[in-house]
Design a protein around this motif. Structure first.
Motif, mmCIF file in Angstrom:
data_model
loop_
_atom_site.group_PDB
_atom_site.id
_atom_site.type_symbol
_atom_site.label_atom_id
_atom_site.label_comp_id
_atom_site.label_asym_id
_atom_site.label_seq_id
_atom_site.Cartn_x
_atom_site.Cartn_y
_atom_site.Cartn_z
ATOM 1 N N ARG A 139 0.833 -1.199 0.000
ATOM 2 C CA ARG A 139 0.000 0.000 0.000
ATOM 3 C C ARG A 139 0.875 1.260 0.000
ATOM 4 O O ARG A 139 0.539 2.255 -0.632
ATOM 5 C CB ARG A 139 -0.912 -0.016 1.230
ATOM 6 C CG ARG A 139 -2.158 0.791 1.054
ATOM 7 C CD ARG A 139 -3.127 0.647 2.229
ATOM 8 N NE ARG A 139 -3.598 -0.730 2.361
ATOM 9 C CZ ARG A 139 -3.454 -1.475 3.459
ATOM 10 N NH1 ARG A 139 -2.888 -0.982 4.531
ATOM 11 N NH2 ARG A 139 -3.908 -2.710 3.498
ATOM 12 N N GLY A 140 1.983 1.209 0.721
ATOM 13 C CA GLY A 140 2.858 2.377 0.795
ATOM 14 C C GLY A 140 4.156 2.209 0.013
ATOM 15 O O GLY A 140 5.096 2.974 0.212
ATOM 16 N N TYR A 141 4.235 1.236 -0.865
ATOM 17 C CA TYR A 141 5.460 0.946 -1.609
ATOM 18 C C TYR A 141 5.547 1.807 -2.853
ATOM 19 O O TYR A 141 4.603 1.907 -3.634
ATOM 20 C CB TYR A 141 5.485 -0.536 -1.994
ATOM 21 C CG TYR A 141 6.718 -0.945 -2.752
ATOM 22 C CD1 TYR A 141 7.943 -1.004 -2.124
ATOM 23 C CD2 TYR A 141 6.645 -1.287 -4.093
ATOM 24 C CE1 TYR A 141 9.080 -1.390 -2.810
ATOM 25 C CE2 TYR A 141 7.771 -1.675 -4.793
ATOM 26 C CZ TYR A 141 8.986 -1.720 -4.142
ATOM 27 O OH TYR A 141 10.098 -2.110 -4.824
ATOM 28 N N ASP A 142 6.702 2.437 -3.029
ATOM 29 C CA ASP A 142 6.947 3.249 -4.217
ATOM 30 C C ASP A 142 8.169 2.665 -4.931
ATOM 31 O O ASP A 142 9.299 2.819 -4.461
ATOM 32 C CB ASP A 142 7.208 4.701 -3.808
ATOM 33 C CG ASP A 142 7.381 5.612 -5.017
ATOM 34 O OD1 ASP A 142 7.018 5.190 -6.141
ATOM 35 O OD2 ASP A 142 7.880 6.740 -4.830
ATOM 36 N N PRO A 143 7.970 1.989 -6.072
ATOM 37 C CA PRO A 143 9.109 1.351 -6.737
ATOM 38 C C PRO A 143 10.146 2.349 -7.256
ATOM 39 O O PRO A 143 11.341 2.049 -7.253
ATOM 40 C CB PRO A 143 8.473 0.555 -7.875
ATOM 41 C CG PRO A 143 7.097 1.051 -8.016
ATOM 42 C CD PRO A 143 6.715 1.712 -6.747
ATOM 43 N N GLU A 144 9.724 3.538 -7.677
ATOM 44 C CA GLU A 144 10.672 4.541 -8.175
ATOM 45 C C GLU A 144 11.583 5.032 -7.049
ATOM 46 O O GLU A 144 12.793 5.185 -7.233
ATOM 47 C CB GLU A 144 9.922 5.714 -8.814
ATOM 48 C CG GLU A 144 9.196 5.351 -10.093
ATOM 49 C CD GLU A 144 10.150 4.882 -11.182
ATOM 50 O OE1 GLU A 144 11.265 5.439 -11.281
ATOM 51 O OE2 GLU A 144 9.800 3.937 -11.894
ATOM 52 N N LYS A 199 16.927 4.806 -4.227
ATOM 53 C CA LYS A 199 17.711 4.458 -3.039
ATOM 54 C C LYS A 199 18.787 3.433 -3.382
ATOM 55 O O LYS A 199 19.924 3.534 -2.913
ATOM 56 C CB LYS A 199 16.806 3.880 -1.954
ATOM 57 C CG LYS A 199 15.995 4.890 -1.224
ATOM 58 C CD LYS A 199 15.172 4.185 -0.140
ATOM 59 C CE LYS A 199 14.219 5.121 0.532
ATOM 60 N NZ LYS A 199 13.394 4.425 1.533
ATOM 61 N N LEU A 200 18.444 2.452 -4.202
ATOM 62 C CA LEU A 200 19.428 1.445 -4.598
ATOM 63 C C LEU A 200 20.548 2.050 -5.439
ATOM 64 O O LEU A 200 21.723 1.696 -5.281
ATOM 65 C CB LEU A 200 18.748 0.318 -5.363
ATOM 66 C CG LEU A 200 17.989 -0.700 -4.528
ATOM 67 C CD1 LEU A 200 17.206 -1.647 -5.425
ATOM 68 C CD2 LEU A 200 18.946 -1.486 -3.655
ATOM 69 N N LEU A 201 20.207 2.948 -6.366
ATOM 70 C CA LEU A 201 21.229 3.593 -7.194
ATOM 71 C C LEU A 201 22.181 4.421 -6.350
ATOM 72 O O LEU A 201 23.396 4.393 -6.545
ATOM 73 C CB LEU A 201 20.572 4.464 -8.260
ATOM 74 C CG LEU A 201 19.929 3.739 -9.435
ATOM 75 C CD1 LEU A 201 19.257 4.741 -10.356
ATOM 76 C CD2 LEU A 201 20.951 2.921 -10.190
ATOM 77 N N GLU A 202 21.650 5.161 -5.394
ATOM 78 C CA GLU A 202 22.472 6.035 -4.567
ATOM 79 C C GLU A 202 23.313 5.270 -3.553
ATOM 80 O O GLU A 202 24.354 5.749 -3.122
ATOM 81 C CB GLU A 202 21.595 7.062 -3.854
ATOM 82 C CG GLU A 202 20.965 8.062 -4.796
ATOM 83 C CD GLU A 202 19.907 8.915 -4.132
ATOM 84 O OE1 GLU A 202 19.681 8.760 -2.911
ATOM 85 O OE2 GLU A 202 19.310 9.730 -4.832
ATOM 86 N N SER A 203 22.888 4.079 -3.180
ATOM 87 C CA SER A 203 23.618 3.323 -2.163
ATOM 88 C C SER A 203 24.904 2.706 -2.707
ATOM 89 O O SER A 203 25.816 2.415 -1.945
ATOM 90 C CB SER A 203 22.736 2.215 -1.597
ATOM 91 O OG SER A 203 22.513 1.213 -2.573
ATOM 92 N N GLY A 204 24.977 2.449 -4.005
ATOM 93 C CA GLY A 204 26.161 1.854 -4.589
ATOM 94 C C GLY A 204 26.185 0.336 -4.477
ATOM 95 O O GLY A 204 27.214 -0.291 -4.720
#
Length: 101
Positions: A71-76, A81-86
């Motif tokens: 319900r509160g999940y935003d895939p974008e 977050k994954l791109l920025e985490s490395g």
């Protein structure tokens, strides 16, 4: 007088006498049908109840939490977050594919 009956080798006997009488088959002919029908009804009732409890437990512990998560999940936002985490080794921070060969 109160009469107490006890079984003696498949026959009924009163507690005060030693006279042994046979079962009357006419009186007992529907007894097996009654007990088997009652047992089947009880088993069906308990089976339906156990099934309903199992379904309720599964819905409360498995379905509701997953529905609340999505319900509160935003895939974008998750992708950013994954791109920025490395953590991703096949794409850079901009999302471009890297050549790992």
């Amino acid at each position: 007088k109160q009469w107490y009956q006890r079984r003696v080798r498949g026959k009924m006997a009163s507690a005060n006498t030693r006279q042994v009488t046979q079962f009357d088959p006419k009186k007992l002919r529907h007894l097996k049908q009654y007990h088997s029908a009652l047992g089947s009804a009880i088993a069906a009732f308990l089976g339906v109840g156990a099934g309903a409890l199992g379904i309720y437990w599964y819905y409360e512990t498995k379905v509701k939490p997953v529905a609340a998560f999505y319900r509160g999940y935003d895939p974008e936002l998750e992708w950013k977050k994954l791109l920025e985490s490395g953590l991703l080794k096949t794409v850079d921070k901009d999302g471009n594919k890297l050549d790992n060969t």
